[in-house]
Design a protein around this motif. Structure first.
Motif, PDB file in Angstrom:
ATOM      1  N   LEU A   1     -64.848  41.025 -13.798  1.00 24.42           N
ATOM      2  CA  LEU A   1     -64.019  42.213 -13.974  1.00 24.42           C
ATOM      3  C   LEU A   1     -62.658  41.926 -14.599  1.00 24.42           C
ATOM      4  O   LEU A   1     -61.881  42.843 -14.850  1.00 24.42           O
ATOM      5  N   GLN A   2     -62.366  40.664 -14.864  1.00 25.27           N
ATOM      6  CA  GLN A   2     -61.084  40.344 -15.498  1.00 25.27           C
ATOM      7  C   GLN A   2     -61.044  40.917 -16.914  1.00 25.27           C
ATOM      8  O   GLN A   2     -61.993  40.746 -17.685  1.00 25.27           O
ATOM      9  N   PRO A   3     -59.955  41.598 -17.274  1.00 27.60           N
ATOM     10  CA  PRO A   3     -59.858  42.149 -18.631  1.00 27.60           C
ATOM     11  C   PRO A   3     -59.683  41.034 -19.657  1.00 27.60           C
ATOM     12  O   PRO A   3     -59.123  39.972 -19.349  1.00 27.60           O
ATOM     13  N   PHE A   4     -60.166  41.281 -20.862  1.00 29.47           N
ATOM     14  CA  PHE A   4     -59.973  40.307 -21.935  1.00 29.47           C
ATOM     15  C   PHE A   4     -58.502  40.281 -22.352  1.00 29.47           C
ATOM     16  O   PHE A   4     -57.818  41.313 -22.333  1.00 29.47           O
ATOM     17  N   LYS A   5     -58.019  39.120 -22.731  1.00 33.16           N
ATOM     18  CA  LYS A   5     -56.656  39.000 -23.233  1.00 33.16           C
ATOM     19  C   LYS A   5     -56.602  39.353 -24.720  1.00 33.16           C
ATOM     20  O   LYS A   5     -55.595  39.878 -25.204  1.00 33.16           O
ATOM     21  N   ALA A   6     -57.671  39.052 -25.428  1.00 30.24           N
ATOM     22  CA  ALA A   6     -57.708  39.287 -26.878  1.00 30.24           C
ATOM     23  C   ALA A   6     -58.027  40.744 -27.178  1.00 30.24           C
ATOM     24  O   ALA A   6     -58.639  41.447 -26.372  1.00 30.24           O
ATOM     25  N   ASP A   7     -57.619  41.189 -28.363  1.00 29.07           N
ATOM     26  CA  ASP A   7     -57.889  42.556 -28.805  1.00 29.07           C
ATOM     27  C   ASP A   7     -59.079  42.628 -29.761  1.00 29.07           C
ATOM     28  O   ASP A   7     -59.896  43.545 -29.662  1.00 29.07           O
ATOM     29  N   HIS A   8     -59.196  41.655 -30.659  1.00 25.21           N
ATOM     30  CA  HIS A   8     -60.273  41.684 -31.651  1.00 25.21           C
ATOM     31  C   HIS A   8     -61.571  41.196 -31.033  1.00 25.21           C
ATOM     32  O   HIS A   8     -61.589  40.275 -30.209  1.00 25.21           O
ATOM     33  N   TRP A   9     -62.689  41.806 -31.445  1.00 21.19           N
ATOM     34  CA  TRP A   9     -63.978  41.482 -30.834  1.00 21.19           C
ATOM     35  C   TRP A   9     -64.372  40.030 -31.026  1.00 21.19           C
ATOM     36  O   TRP A   9     -64.986  39.416 -30.138  1.00 21.19           O
ATOM     37  N   ARG A  10     -64.000  39.446 -32.186  1.00 20.51           N
ATOM     38  CA  ARG A  10     -64.332  38.034 -32.422  1.00 20.51           C
ATOM     39  C   ARG A  10     -63.632  37.137 -31.400  1.00 20.51           C
ATOM     40  O   ARG A  10     -64.227  36.210 -30.845  1.00 20.51           O
ATOM     41  N   ASP A  11     -62.351  37.411 -31.195  1.00 23.25           N
ATOM     42  CA  ASP A  11     -61.581  36.609 -30.235  1.00 23.25           C
ATOM     43  C   ASP A  11     -62.091  36.823 -28.816  1.00 23.25           C
ATOM     44  O   ASP A  11     -62.066  35.910 -27.992  1.00 23.25           O
ATOM     45  N   ARG A  12     -62.552  38.040 -28.536  1.00 18.77           N
ATOM     46  CA  ARG A  12     -63.093  38.304 -27.204  1.00 18.77           C
ATOM     47  C   ARG A  12     -64.382  37.520 -26.962  1.00 18.77           C
ATOM     48  O   ARG A  12     -64.628  37.035 -25.851  1.00 18.77           O
ATOM     49  N   LEU A  13     -65.189  37.401 -28.007  1.00 20.14           N
ATOM     50  CA  LEU A  13     -66.413  36.611 -27.862  1.00 20.14           C
ATOM     51  C   LEU A  13     -66.080  35.146 -27.588  1.00 20.14           C
ATOM     52  O   LEU A  13     -66.692  34.510 -26.721  1.00 20.14           O
TER      53      LEU A  13
END
Length: 208
Positions: free
Chosen positions: A92-104
Motif C-alpha cells: 500500500l505504500q505510494p510510489f515516489k515516482a510520477d512517470h510510469w517508467r520510473d514507477r516500474l
C-alpha cells in the motif's frame, strides 16, 4: 441467577462465565499457536509439514489441530491470510515516482521485499496445490494480483501490446524471482540487479 438487589450474578453463574471465558481464550491461544507453528516450519524450510509436525511444534495434540481446522486446506488458508497481513503495508505504500517508467523501476525494490517475505510460503503452497482446490485458486488469485498491479501502472498504449505487457509481467513475476533466488542461487542484490537490467532493456524498446 442475578441478585435482585444488586443486579450481580450469583457466584455459580460467575464461575460458569469465567470458565466459558477461559475456554474461549485457551481456544484462541491454541489456534494462534497452530497457525504460528505452520508459519515457523515453512519459513525454516519444511516445504510440506504434516499435521502431526504442526501439532508437535505448536505443543498441542493432533486432535486439537483438527478441532480448529477441518483439514490442512483450512490451515493453509489461514496461513495465506497471515502472510497477506504481513505484506499489506509494503503493497500500500505510494510510489515516489510520477512517470510510469520510473514507477516500474521502483517496483523492482518493492516486489523484491514482498517476494522475500512470501517465498517460502508460496513454494510450500505450490508443492501442495495439486492436492488442494483452495491452493489452486489462491495461486491464480495471486497471479491476477501481480498482473493487475502491473497493468495499473502502464499507460494504455503499452497495455494495447499484449505481448509486451506479458513480457513485463514475466520479468516482474514471483516465478522469475524464485528462479533467480533458488535455481540460480543469486543473492537478493544480484537478483534485483538482474530484474532491473531485464526491465530496463524491455523498456528501451517501448515508445510511450
Amino acid at each position: 441467577m442475578a441478585n435482585k438487589k444488586t443486579g450481580l450474578l450469583a457466584p455459580d453463574k460467575n464461575r460458569e462465565r469465567t470458565s466459558a471465558d477461559g475456554r474461549r481464550e485457551r481456544s484462541r491461544s491454541s489456534r494462534a499457536r497452530i497457525v504460528d507453528a505452520l508459519l515457523q516450519l515453512v519459513a525454516a524450510g519444511e516445504v510440506s509439514p504434516s499435521a502431526a509436525r504442526v501439532a508437535e511444534t505448536a505443543k498441542v495434540g493432533l486432535r486439537t489441530v483438527f478441532r480448529h481446522f477441518d483439514d490442512m486446506d483450512s490451515l493453509y488458508r489461514e496461513m495465506s491470510e497471515a502472510i497477506e497481513e504481513r505484506i499489506t503495508e509494503v503493497l500500500l505504500q505510494p510510489f515516489k515516482a510520477d512517470h510510469w517508467r520510473d514507477r516500474l523501476l521502483e517496483s523492482v525494490e518493492r516486489r523484491a521485499s514482498v517476494y522475500e517475505i512470501i517465498m517460502p510460503y508460496r513454494v510450500s503452497a505450490d508443492t501442495k496445490r495439486f492436492e488442494s482446490e483452495f491452493l489452486q485458486q489462491d495461486r491464480l488469485r495471486l497471479l491476477r494480483l501481480e498482473r493487475t498491479a502491473l497493468e495499473a501502472t502502464l499507460p494504455q498504449s503499452v497495455l494495447d501490446d499484449r505481448v509486451q505487457t506479458r513480457a513485463l509481467s514475466l520479468i516482474l513475476s514471483f516465478q522469475s524471482w524464485r528462479a533467480l533466488r533458488q535455481d540460480e542461487e543469486l543473492s537478493v542484490s544480484e537478483a534485483k540487479a538482474v530484474v532491473a537490467r531485464l526491465l530496463a532493456n524491455a523498456l528501451s524498446t517501448i515508445d510511450a
